[in-house]
Design a protein around this motif. Sequence first.
Motif, PDB file in Angstrom:
ATOM      1  N   PHE A  60       0.898  -1.178  -0.170  1.00 16.66           N
ATOM      2  CA  PHE A  60       0.110   0.014  -0.111  1.00 16.66           C
ATOM      3  C   PHE A  60       0.789   1.139  -0.032  1.00 16.66           C
ATOM      4  CE2 PHE A  60      -3.585  -2.223   2.430  1.00 16.66           C
ATOM      5  CZ  PHE A  60      -3.732  -3.326   1.301  1.00 16.66           C
ATOM      6  N   SER A  61       1.915   1.373   0.735  1.00 20.07           N
ATOM      7  CA  SER A  61       2.950   2.502   0.853  1.00 20.07           C
ATOM      8  C   SER A  61       3.656   2.581  -0.523  1.00 20.07           C
ATOM      9  CB  SER A  61       3.775   2.406   2.151  1.00 20.07           C
ATOM     10  OG  SER A  61       3.463   2.076   3.239  1.00 20.07           O
ATOM     11  N   PHE A  62       4.007   1.566  -1.136  1.00 18.55           N
ATOM     12  CA  PHE A  62       4.722   1.826  -2.495  1.00 18.55           C
ATOM     13  C   PHE A  62       3.657   2.268  -3.260  1.00 18.55           C
ATOM     14  CE2 PHE A  62       6.325   0.291  -6.502  1.00 18.55           C
ATOM     15  CZ  PHE A  62       7.404   0.562  -6.314  1.00 18.55           C
ATOM     16  N   GLY A  68       1.125  11.674  -8.752  1.00 16.98           N
ATOM     17  CA  GLY A  68      -0.403  12.112  -9.060  1.00 16.98           C
ATOM     18  C   GLY A  68      -1.356  12.157  -7.587  1.00 16.98           C
ATOM     19  N   ASP A  69      -2.469  12.662  -7.874  1.00 19.28           N
ATOM     20  CA  ASP A  69      -3.308  12.663  -6.600  1.00 19.28           C
ATOM     21  C   ASP A  69      -4.647  12.294  -6.793  1.00 19.28           C
ATOM     22  OD1 ASP A  69      -1.500  14.283  -4.959  1.00 19.28           O
ATOM     23  OD2 ASP A  69      -1.642  16.184  -6.114  1.00 19.28           O
ATOM     24  N   ILE A  70      -5.291  11.965  -5.872  1.00 19.73           N
ATOM     25  CA  ILE A  70      -6.762  11.588  -5.862  1.00 19.73           C
ATOM     26  C   ILE A  70      -7.490  12.570  -5.749  1.00 19.73           C
ATOM     27  CG2 ILE A  70      -8.481  10.177  -4.917  1.00 19.73           C
ATOM     28  CD1 ILE A  70      -6.459   8.090  -3.953  1.00 19.73           C
ATOM     29  N   LYS A  89      -1.119  11.426   3.347  1.00 23.08           N
ATOM     30  CA  LYS A  89      -1.211  10.943   4.646  1.00 23.08           C
ATOM     31  C   LYS A  89      -2.796  10.322   5.071  1.00 23.08           C
ATOM     32  CE  LYS A  89      -0.893  13.066   9.565  1.00 23.08           C
ATOM     33  NZ  LYS A  89      -0.861  14.519  10.150  1.00 23.08           N
ATOM     34  N   THR A  90      -3.689  10.985   4.420  1.00 23.04           N
ATOM     35  CA  THR A  90      -5.010  10.157   4.365  1.00 23.04           C
ATOM     36  C   THR A  90      -5.029   8.777   3.971  1.00 23.04           C
ATOM     37  OG1 THR A  90      -6.155  12.417   4.561  1.00 23.04           O
ATOM     38  CG2 THR A  90      -7.499  10.778   4.116  1.00 23.04           C
ATOM     39  N   VAL A  94      -5.738   5.153   5.873  1.00 21.11           N
ATOM     40  CA  VAL A  94      -6.574   4.454   5.385  1.00 21.11           C
ATOM     41  C   VAL A  94      -5.835   2.949   5.265  1.00 21.11           C
ATOM     42  CG1 VAL A  94      -8.232   3.604   3.364  1.00 21.11           C
ATOM     43  CG2 VAL A  94      -8.162   5.785   4.490  1.00 21.11           C
ATOM     44  N   SER A  95      -4.649   2.941   4.493  1.00 25.30           N
ATOM     45  CA  SER A  95      -3.922   1.814   4.286  1.00 25.30           C
ATOM     46  C   SER A  95      -3.564   1.094   5.672  1.00 25.30           C
ATOM     47  CB  SER A  95      -2.580   2.183   3.592  1.00 25.30           C
ATOM     48  OG  SER A  95      -2.853   2.878   2.286  1.00 25.30           O
ATOM     49  N   VAL A  96      -3.488   1.886   6.599  1.00 25.17           N
ATOM     50  CA  VAL A  96      -2.902   1.165   7.870  1.00 25.17           C
ATOM     51  C   VAL A  96      -4.222   0.410   8.530  1.00 25.17           C
ATOM     52  CG1 VAL A  96      -2.290   1.521  10.384  1.00 25.17           C
ATOM     53  CG2 VAL A  96      -1.073   2.634   8.624  1.00 25.17           C
ATOM     54  N   PHE A  97      -5.517   0.965   8.183  1.00 20.34           N
ATOM     55  CA  PHE A  97      -6.667   0.405   8.978  1.00 20.34           C
ATOM     56  C   PHE A  97      -6.922  -0.797   8.018  1.00 20.34           C
ATOM     57  CE2 PHE A  97     -11.315   0.422   8.515  1.00 20.34           C
ATOM     58  CZ  PHE A  97     -11.488  -0.215   9.744  1.00 20.34           C
TER      59      PHE A  97
END
Length: 393
Positions: A60-62, A68-70, A89-90, A94-97
């Motif tokens: 997820f971090s990679f 680009g941005d969402i 950061k957001t 979400v990735s951690v969750f």
Amino acid sequence: MIVALFVLIGILSFALDTYFDYLWYVELGKAAIFTTALYAKSIIGPLVLLIAFLFLYGNFSFANRASGDIVIKNPTPAGEVMTHTVSKKTIRRVSVFIATIVAFFLGVGEANNWEMIWRWLHRVEFKTVDPIFSLDISFFFFTLPFLNEIIRLGLVLSFVAIVFAVLLYYSKGSLSKEHLSLAGVKNRSSLHLSLLAALIMVLFAASAYLDRFDLLYGNHQVFSGANYADLHSRIPMLTLLAIAALAGAALLVFNAFSTGHRAAIIAVAIYFAVLLIGVLYPAFIQKFIVAPNELDLESPQIVHNINATLGAYGLDKVEELDLSGDKALTPRDIENNAATIHSIRLWDHEPLLDALKQIQEIRTYYDFVSVDNDRYYSNGELQQFMLSPRELN
């Protein structure tokens, strides 16, 4: 605060249930079983949770570090479009969750599966080999289930990682037509997704290779085990499928570091082509080769099934003797087999049942339904008795 309260209640509930279970095992004198299970779960669960979290969060971090941005567009009642950019950061939160939730459920699942893992860790050889693969039978009891579980876990993690990565790259615009064109320039998304797909192909190859051994668990109309079609078509095709999957993995790794996506398309095409042939070819062998001459072709497999059954029940060690029955009994024979002689049944069920009905029914609502054989100690010796309870009709 509310979430922390629910977590605390859950922990206390789990602790109380564990303690009461422990008391129950202690009462039965089986505390060692409980502590072994608890020890195994406390090791396997956190270990799987940690590995799963690191793998998912790493992927997820990679993907999150891609350019680009969402951008989320929200139309207003006035007809204007308001845009909102989701920060990295957001996305990281979400990735951690997501990684934590998926890892937690996988860890709990594997902790509950501790017996299979513990059997593999403490496996022993049976000193008997199967006639097909010449492997010790212990492989099918201990190692094969463990390897299948490892592959299943790897596939779950890989699919979750690749799905989330695809969604993230797509939202960032990294999977546009320009990036997917065969002549496109290789970027982070192509590299990442190609390597994940290569990992999935490697796991598919391992799964196909192990599926060969699972054929020995097959149940057929006449016997159990691998039949003629399994031995002469499914096993070779599964081997070919494993090779095709490994070749596909190599092509996907090549695709990760080259321009274009032709190698990835070829890899997928080869795998599914071999997979399709692997379904059709055994069906052809079964219908046109085995069915017309089934008894002759399946006879060796039936022999394997019979021999395995005899070995499983210890009947292969039975000593066969020919008894003519013309030998005269002597007093010494009766003395040497006194226990058997004393247990010879002198009463017959039907006359005894009639006698009981005549003597013991007393009232019309009493009834004797059947007579059973049992054994009890009488005067210090085990003696056969015939029993029939008086029942209410």
